[in-house]
Design a protein around this motif. Structure first.
Motif, PDB file in Angstrom:
ATOM      1  N   MET A 112       0.853  -1.174   0.000  1.00  0.00           N
ATOM      2  CA  MET A 112       0.000   0.000   0.000  1.00  0.00           C
ATOM      3  C   MET A 112       0.902   1.240   0.000  1.00  0.00           C
ATOM      4  O   MET A 112       1.873   1.300   0.742  1.00  0.00           O
ATOM      5  N   SER A 113       0.572   2.205  -0.814  1.00  0.00           N
ATOM      6  CA  SER A 113       1.361   3.432  -0.878  1.00  0.00           C
ATOM      7  C   SER A 113       1.123   4.281   0.367  1.00  0.00           C
ATOM      8  O   SER A 113       0.127   4.123   1.075  1.00  0.00           O
ATOM      9  N   ALA A 114       2.031   5.197   0.613  1.00  0.00           N
ATOM     10  CA  ALA A 114       1.869   6.114   1.751  1.00  0.00           C
ATOM     11  C   ALA A 114       0.597   6.939   1.581  1.00  0.00           C
ATOM     12  O   ALA A 114      -0.141   7.165   2.549  1.00  0.00           O
ATOM     13  N   ALA A 115       0.313   7.376   0.365  1.00  0.00           N
ATOM     14  CA  ALA A 115      -0.896   8.165   0.119  1.00  0.00           C
ATOM     15  C   ALA A 115      -2.151   7.346   0.410  1.00  0.00           C
ATOM     16  O   ALA A 115      -3.097   7.850   1.030  1.00  0.00           O
ATOM     17  N   ALA A 116      -2.166   6.092   0.002  1.00  0.00           N
ATOM     18  CA  ALA A 116      -3.333   5.236   0.258  1.00  0.00           C
ATOM     19  C   ALA A 116      -3.498   4.990   1.758  1.00  0.00           C
ATOM     20  O   ALA A 116      -4.614   5.011   2.278  1.00  0.00           O
ATOM     21  N   PHE A 129       0.902  16.695   0.060  1.00  0.00           N
ATOM     22  CA  PHE A 129       1.828  16.136   1.045  1.00  0.00           C
ATOM     23  C   PHE A 129       2.295  14.729   0.702  1.00  0.00           C
ATOM     24  O   PHE A 129       3.391  14.332   1.078  1.00  0.00           O
ATOM     25  N   PHE A 130       1.447  13.962   0.026  1.00  0.00           N
ATOM     26  CA  PHE A 130       1.779  12.586  -0.356  1.00  0.00           C
ATOM     27  C   PHE A 130       1.708  12.499  -1.870  1.00  0.00           C
ATOM     28  O   PHE A 130       0.636  12.332  -2.445  1.00  0.00           O
ATOM     29  N   ASN A 131       2.866  12.605  -2.528  1.00  0.00           N
ATOM     30  CA  ASN A 131       2.908  12.728  -3.982  1.00  0.00           C
ATOM     31  C   ASN A 131       3.479  11.499  -4.682  1.00  0.00           C
ATOM     32  O   ASN A 131       3.922  11.593  -5.821  1.00  0.00           O
ATOM     33  N   GLY A 132       3.510  10.376  -4.011  1.00  0.00           N
ATOM     34  CA  GLY A 132       3.994   9.154  -4.655  1.00  0.00           C
ATOM     35  C   GLY A 132       5.434   8.816  -4.345  1.00  0.00           C
ATOM     36  O   GLY A 132       5.896   7.731  -4.673  1.00  0.00           O
ATOM     37  N   GLY A 133       6.170   9.737  -3.736  1.00  0.00           N
ATOM     38  CA  GLY A 133       7.553   9.458  -3.365  1.00  0.00           C
ATOM     39  C   GLY A 133       7.613   8.553  -2.144  1.00  0.00           C
ATOM     40  O   GLY A 133       6.611   8.314  -1.475  1.00  0.00           O
TER      41      GLY A 133
END
Length: 99
Positions: free
Chosen positions: A1-5, A45-49
């Motif tokens: 899971m991504s940070a954004a998710a 703030f959460f751009n996929g990086g």
């Protein structure tokens, strides 16, 4: 899971999230305690990086029981009330219980 998710899922539960740099344990933004990330400004703030997600404890009465050693993790599994929020990292799995 991504940070954004993950951040989105926490926000949907009513938690307040903050960004934490990858491989770090604490926020670096100034006044991070006052930061309010919402669904609307999440991409800012959460751009996929690569980054981590923090949750502000105390909000909604949220507390983290941190089990740092193997004995504490074993005792926690037997003694702590059940919660749907147990997590850790690969080197210390099932080591945090959120209530």
């Amino acid at each position: 899971m991504s940070a954004a998710a993950a951040a989105r899922a926490y926000i949907e539960r009513g938690f307040l999230v903050v960004t934490i740099p990858h491989r770090e344990k604490r926020p670096v933004l100034e006044r991070w305690q006052e930061l309010r990330i919402t669904e609307a400004n999440l991409p800012q703030f959460f751009n996929g990086g690569a980054q981590n997600v923090g949750i502000l404890l105390g909000h909604l009465g949220l507390a983290d029981v941190d089990c740092d050693c193997r004995e504490a993790r074993t005792a926690a599994a037997l003694l702590l009330p059940k919660t749907g929020m147990v997590f850790g990292r690969s080197s210390n799995p099932q080591s945090h219980y959120l209530y």
